[in-house]
Design an enzyme around this catalytic site. Structure first.
Site, short mmCIF file in Angstrom:
data_model
loop_
_atom_site.label_atom_id
_atom_site.label_comp_id
_atom_site.label_asym_id
_atom_site.label_seq_id
_atom_site.Cartn_x
_atom_site.Cartn_y
_atom_site.Cartn_z
N ILE A 13 0.85 -1.21 0.00
CA ILE A 13 0.00 0.00 0.00
C ILE A 13 0.88 1.25 0.00
O ILE A 13 0.63 2.20 -0.74
CB ILE A 13 -0.94 0.01 1.22
CG1 ILE A 13 -1.92 -1.16 1.12
CG2 ILE A 13 -1.69 1.33 1.29
CD1 ILE A 13 -2.92 -1.22 2.26
N SER A 20 6.36 6.71 7.99
CA SER A 20 7.52 7.06 8.83
C SER A 20 7.97 5.85 9.64
O SER A 20 9.10 5.77 10.07
CB SER A 20 7.14 8.21 9.77
OG SER A 20 5.75 8.28 9.92
N GLY A 70 7.72 2.59 8.46
CA GLY A 70 8.13 1.45 7.62
C GLY A 70 7.09 1.20 6.56
O GLY A 70 6.32 2.09 6.19
N CYS A 92 3.78 -0.54 4.64
CA CYS A 92 2.41 -0.93 4.94
C CYS A 92 1.93 -1.83 3.79
O CYS A 92 1.96 -1.41 2.63
CB CYS A 92 1.53 0.30 5.04
SG CYS A 92 -0.21 -0.09 5.25
N ASP A 125 -0.91 12.54 16.07
CA ASP A 125 -0.54 12.70 14.66
C ASP A 125 -1.76 12.61 13.75
O ASP A 125 -1.77 11.87 12.78
CB ASP A 125 0.50 11.63 14.28
CG ASP A 125 1.18 11.97 12.95
OD1 ASP A 125 1.66 11.04 12.28
OD2 ASP A 125 1.18 13.17 12.58
C1 LIG Z 1 -11.24 4.35 -4.01
N1 LIG Z 1 -9.91 4.99 -4.12
C2 LIG Z 1 -10.00 6.47 -4.11
C3 LIG Z 1 -9.10 4.58 -2.99
C4 LIG Z 1 -8.47 3.25 -3.30
C5 LIG Z 1 -7.80 2.75 -2.04
N2 LIG Z 1 -7.17 1.49 -2.27
S1 LIG Z 1 -5.59 1.35 -1.96
O1 LIG Z 1 -4.81 2.09 -2.90
O2 LIG Z 1 -5.26 0.00 -1.75
C6 LIG Z 1 -5.36 2.10 -0.44
C7 LIG Z 1 -4.76 3.31 -0.44
C8 LIG Z 1 -4.56 3.92 0.78
C9 LIG Z 1 -4.97 3.28 1.95
C10 LIG Z 1 -5.63 2.05 1.87
N3 LIG Z 1 -6.09 1.38 2.99
C11 LIG Z 1 -5.46 1.34 4.16
N4 LIG Z 1 -4.28 1.99 4.26
C12 LIG Z 1 -3.63 1.99 5.45
O3 LIG Z 1 -2.46 2.63 5.62
C13 LIG Z 1 -1.92 3.27 4.44
C14 LIG Z 1 -0.47 3.60 4.73
C15 LIG Z 1 -0.39 4.60 5.86
C16 LIG Z 1 1.04 4.99 6.11
C17 LIG Z 1 1.72 5.47 4.87
C18 LIG Z 1 1.62 4.46 3.75
C19 LIG Z 1 0.18 4.09 3.47
C20 LIG Z 1 -4.20 1.33 6.54
N5 LIG Z 1 -3.80 1.17 7.84
C21 LIG Z 1 -4.77 0.44 8.42
N6 LIG Z 1 -5.73 0.14 7.55
C22 LIG Z 1 -5.41 0.69 6.37
N7 LIG Z 1 -6.04 0.68 5.17
C23 LIG Z 1 -5.81 1.47 0.66
#
Ligand SMILES: CN(C)CCCNS(=O)(=O)c1cccc(Nc2nc(OCC3CCCCC3)c3[nH]cnc3n2)c1
Length: 280
Positions: free
Chosen positions: A15, A19, A21, A23, A143
């Site tokens: 994903i 900060s 690590g 995800c 945060d």
């Molecule tokens: C419909 N579109 C507009 C959106 C598509 C969306 N799909 S996607 O591209 O996989 C996508 C994109 C971003 C988030 C998520 N879901 C998600 N993200 C997390 O953390 C992201 C992380 C946080 C720190 C920095 C790096 C990213 C989570 N933490 C716990 N649960 C989480 N779920 C899914």
């Protein structure tokens, strides 16, 4: 409940990196449930920092609420000095992505969505402040920003990464803290203090940014940013939005923490305004 093992899961996608690590999107093999894990390398941490990490993860386990990203499990891989924190996956992505998309499309978000985000984030914060009172002290998020607020498959708001910020603030991982502190409150600048009302300031900044598609305070340098934040002057949100919404956001952006409304006052105001918001 015994903790899981790495081979209970399969990684299905990356994903992003934060900060702390990486995800990753994962699938639990036993039932196919899609989850997320965040990878924290604790190799550089001192013993006391590791203990703090354990404390923070134990705090996460206690937070169970509709509008807080649900913690599921943690896995420690001592051979690689890696901690994996497993939580609920939010298919709607994060608010930072949503804001960026709307900014590029020059399309403002609906007012009703902004009120909904406000209500659901404040409910999440109330749960943290409530659930920790009986354990002494309030859990502050520390945060709150668009990248830490997610949407589930029904567009419900989920506040994420509780505790991770504290882990980062006080450990060797802090050096990886990147980005401009747009949401840093006046009290953090002036006396380096942070309390539960600082979370309200951050929520004010977040709601402002949802409306204006840019933060309330922007500057070409961190020194100027601090000056603008401590002056507390910001433009009205776009005229499309009601005076009511602008006034409410302005209450959260009071420079003096003691002038910001209590969480309970805000929730009562919202539950009058959003009748459907009242729990059935
Ligand atoms: C419909 N579109 C507009 C959106 C598509 C969306 N799909 S996607 O591209 O996989 C996508 C994109 C971003 C988030 C998520 N879901 C998600 N993200 C997390 O953390 C992201 C992380 C946080 C720190 C920095 C790096 C990213 C989570 N933490 C716990 N649960 C989480 N779920 C899914």
């Amino acid at each position: 409940m015994p903790s899981g093992k790495l081979d209970d899961y399969v990684v299905v996608g990356m994903i992003g990196s934060g900060s702390f690590g990486q995800c990753k999107k994962i699938r639990r093999i036993c039932d196919g449930k899609v989850l997320v894990w965040k990878e924290i390398n604790y190799k550089e941490m001192t013993e006391s920092e590791k203990q703090q990490l354990v404390t923070e993860v134990n705090l996460l386990r206690e937070l169970k609420h509709t509008h807080i990203v649900q913690y599921y499990d943690r896995i420690i891989d001592r051979s690689q000095s890696m901690l994996y924190i497993i939580t609920e996956y939010c298919p709607g992505g994060d608010l930072a992505t949503l804001i960026s998309q709307h900014r590029h499309q020059r399309k403002l978000l609906p007012e009703c969505f902004i009120w909904q985000v406000m209500h659901q984030i404040l409910l999440a914060l109330e749960e943290c402040h409530r659930s920790k009172e009986n354990v002494g002290g309030k859990v502050m998020h520390r945060d709150i920003k668009p990248a830490n607020v997610f949407l589930d498959g029904e567009g419900q708001v989920k506040l994420g990464d509780f505790g991770l910020a504290r882990i980062l603030h006080n450990t060797s991982l802090a050096k990886t803290f990147v980005g401009t502190p747009y949401y840093m409150s006046p009290e953090q600048y002036s006396c380096n203090s942070y309390d539960h009302r600082s979370d309200l300031w951050s929520i004010g900044c977040l709601l402002y940014e949802l409306c204006a598609l840019k933060p309330p305070f922007v500057a070409s340098s961190q020194y100027k940013l601090a000056e603008y934040v401590c002056n507390g002057r910001f433009s009205r949100i776009p005229s499309k939005y009601s005076d009511d919404l602008h006034w409410t956001i302005s209450q959260l952006l009071h420079v003096k923490p003691e002038k910001r409304p209590l969480l309970s006052q805000l929730l009562s105001l919202l539950e009058e305004k959003i009748p459907l918001a009242k729990p059935p």
